[in-house]
Design an enzyme around this catalytic site. Structure first.
Site, PDB file in Angstrom:
ATOM      1  N   GLY A  28       0.891  -1.162   0.000  1.00 58.30           N
ATOM      2  CA  GLY A  28       0.000   0.000   0.000  1.00 58.30           C
ATOM      3  C   GLY A  28       0.921   1.201   0.000  1.00 58.30           C
ATOM      4  O   GLY A  28       2.005   1.142   0.587  1.00 58.30           O
ATOM      5  N   ASP A  29       0.535   2.279  -0.645  1.00 59.13           N
ATOM      6  CA  ASP A  29       1.510   3.334  -0.961  1.00 59.13           C
ATOM      7  C   ASP A  29       2.337   3.819   0.238  1.00 59.13           C
ATOM      8  O   ASP A  29       3.574   3.758   0.224  1.00 59.13           O
ATOM      9  CB  ASP A  29       0.832   4.504  -1.687  1.00 59.13           C
ATOM     10  CG  ASP A  29      -0.173   5.261  -0.824  1.00 59.13           C
ATOM     11  OD1 ASP A  29      -0.709   4.684   0.151  1.00 59.13           O
ATOM     12  OD2 ASP A  29      -0.425   6.444  -1.127  1.00 59.13           O
ATOM     13  N   ASN A  32       4.522   1.041   1.624  1.00 59.08           N
ATOM     14  CA  ASN A  32       5.690   0.757   0.778  1.00 59.08           C
ATOM     15  C   ASN A  32       6.820   1.743   1.091  1.00 59.08           C
ATOM     16  O   ASN A  32       7.992   1.371   1.185  1.00 59.08           O
ATOM     17  CB  ASN A  32       5.345   0.874  -0.709  1.00 59.08           C
ATOM     18  CG  ASN A  32       4.215  -0.052  -1.123  1.00 59.08           C
ATOM     19  OD1 ASN A  32       3.912  -1.006  -0.410  1.00 59.08           O
ATOM     20  ND2 ASN A  32       3.602   0.226  -2.262  1.00 59.08           N
ATOM     21  N   ASP A 256       6.450   5.345  -4.655  1.00 59.70           N
ATOM     22  CA  ASP A 256       6.534   5.090  -3.208  1.00 59.70           C
ATOM     23  C   ASP A 256       7.985   4.912  -2.767  1.00 59.70           C
ATOM     24  O   ASP A 256       8.413   5.445  -1.736  1.00 59.70           O
ATOM     25  CB  ASP A 256       5.748   3.828  -2.835  1.00 59.70           C
ATOM     26  CG  ASP A 256       4.302   3.882  -3.296  1.00 59.70           C
ATOM     27  OD1 ASP A 256       3.767   4.982  -3.439  1.00 59.70           O
ATOM     28  OD2 ASP A 256       3.717   2.802  -3.502  1.00 59.70           O
TER      29      ASP A 256
HETATM   30  O1  LIG Z   1      -2.956   1.996  -1.981  1.00 58.36           O
HETATM   31  C1  LIG Z   1      -3.207   1.927  -3.200  1.00 58.36           C
HETATM   32  O2  LIG Z   1      -4.309   2.232  -3.659  1.00 58.36           O
HETATM   33  C2  LIG Z   1      -2.194   1.499  -4.144  1.00 58.36           C
HETATM   34  O3  LIG Z   1      -2.325   1.790  -5.303  1.00 58.36           O
HETATM   35  C3  LIG Z   1      -1.019   0.724  -3.663  1.00 58.36           C
HETATM   36  C4  LIG Z   1       0.120   0.639  -4.665  1.00 58.36           C
HETATM   37  O4  LIG Z   1       1.018  -0.372  -4.300  1.00 58.36           O
HETATM   38  C5  LIG Z   1       0.914   1.877  -4.699  1.00 58.36           C
HETATM   39  O5  LIG Z   1       0.129   2.987  -4.537  1.00 58.36           O
HETATM   40  C6  LIG Z   1       1.728   1.999  -5.961  1.00 58.36           C
HETATM   41  O6  LIG Z   1       2.028   3.354  -6.149  1.00 58.36           O
HETATM   42  P1  LIG Z   1       3.025   3.956  -7.215  1.00 58.36           P
HETATM   43  O7  LIG Z   1       4.278   4.254  -6.472  1.00 58.36           O
HETATM   44  O8  LIG Z   1       2.322   5.167  -7.710  1.00 58.36           O
HETATM   45  O9  LIG Z   1       3.242   2.898  -8.279  1.00 58.36           O
END
Ligand SMILES: O=C(O)C(=O)C[C@H](O)[C@H](O)COP(=O)(O)O
Ligand SMILES: Nc1ncnc2c1ncn2[C@@H]1O[C@H](COP(=O)(O)OP(=O)(O)O)[C@@H](O)[C@H]1O
Length: 299
Positions: A28-29, A32, A256
């Site tokens: 999750g963002d 991560n 992230d």
């Molecule tokens: O929590 C959410 O809704 C997600 O989308 C989890 C995802 O693993 C990251 O958000 C990926 O994010 P990026 O770094 O933009 O690729």
């Protein structure tokens, strides 16, 4: 230095090398970013603020958080609930997500203002995202933004990734308005240009940076895929060139992991441009592998 990351960690189903088989993980963002920061800056105290349920997968998630050297003291338990789930689909290295998170315990993470204030009091840097705002109901969002504004007034550094996720919002107007409320309580914003251009109509990364400056956020780092990173830090503008990776395997968590590189510089007292270099090296490694959380070399 204690860094508190606030948001939702979910069960993740990531495609494996065998078609139709998926690997179960947790991601999750904001989580991560916490996970990568704990690897990059082991001397920092990295903590997560969220809510989980009281079932087996919630307990597995807690175990996973702790195994990543992340403090879960501020992860609350909600009886009878469980965690959200998402699945990654990949096409030519670009990912799309399907979510089952409407009832997740994390949606209630801002229900207790005292718990928020207590966790923020013990932190030096506090990180949240547009996803954190998007999962909350309007009352929870107000509670979180008020707590962040208080923490900032008390000298905490507030960091924000707008991470625009239209599926979490009723419509584009609601999303863009609430994202700019997040910007207004932040010291550093870390937007991604492509998404910002889509939803705010920014002509170029300078326009994105200027919009966040105008909202009252004095430092901005604009990510732009393989193109230069633009930053402005207390009035000083600069760019950092990205060494483009030719074969991208999975862009999940590029932004992230990048944010963790920037926070590693903040917690070790290094200048922002040094942190952006670390961020670029790390995110380049991450997009060369499948899944959100990948083993990282020393950067
Ligand atoms: O929590 C959410 O809704 C997600 O989308 C989890 C995802 O693993 C990251 O958000 C990926 O994010 P990026 O770094 O933009 O690729
Ligand atoms: N093709 C690429 N080659 C090398 N680095 C990349 C590439 N794509 C993304 N990155 C790195 O990941 C960072 C975040 O990527 P970006 O796509 O802008 O964010 P997000 O994943 O949030 O949409 C970039 O600033 C860059 O450092």
């Amino acid at each position: 230095m204690r860094v508190l990351c606030i948001g939702e960690c979910m069960a993740e189903l990531a495609p494996s090398d065998v078609a139709g088989d998926f690997r179960l993980g947790f991601a999750g963002d904001t989580f991560n970013t916490a996970w990568y920061l704990a690897r990059l800056a082991p001397q920092a105290d990295v903590a997560y603020f969220s809510a989980v349920g009281d079932d087996a997968i919630s307990n597995d998630m807690r175990t996973f958080i702790r195994a990543g050297d992340i403090d879960d003291t501020d992860v609350q338990t909600r009886a009878g609930r469980t965690v959200g789930l998402y699945m990654i689909a990949l096409k030519d290295g670009e990912r799309s997500f399907s979510y089952w998170r409407g009832q997740s315990a994390a949606r209630t993470l801002a229900d207790d203002p005292a718990a928020l204030a207590n966790a923020m009091d013990r932190a030096d840097v506090i990180y949240f995202s547009g996803i954190t705002l998007g999962i909350l109901d309007p009352a929870g969002r107000d509670t979180l933004l008020e707590a962040l504004a208080n923490a900032r007034a008390n000298g905490k550094t507030i960091a924000f990734d707008p991470n625009l996720r239209p599926k979490l919002w009723a419509n584009g107007e609601e999303m863009t308005a609430q994202i700019m409320r997040g910007a207004a309580v932040s010291d550093i914003a870390l937007p991604s240009f492509e998404d910002e251009a889509d939803w705010f109509g920014d002509a170029d990364p300078q326009a994105t940076a200027n919009r966040y400056l105008g909202a009252g956020c004095p430092s901005v780092v604009v990510k732009n895929g393989a193109a230069d990173v633009l930053y402005v830090d207390q009035g000083q503008w600069g760019t950092v060139t990205v060494a483009a990776l030719d074969i991208v395997i999975d862009t999940t968590a590029a932004g992230d992991s990048f944010n963790a590189g920037v926070f590693a510089a903040i917690v070790t007292g290094q200048p922002l441009d040094k942190g952006i270099h670390t961020a670029c090296t790390l995110s380049r490694q991450v997009i060369g592998h499948k899944g959100a959380l990948v083993p990282v070399d020393a950067t």
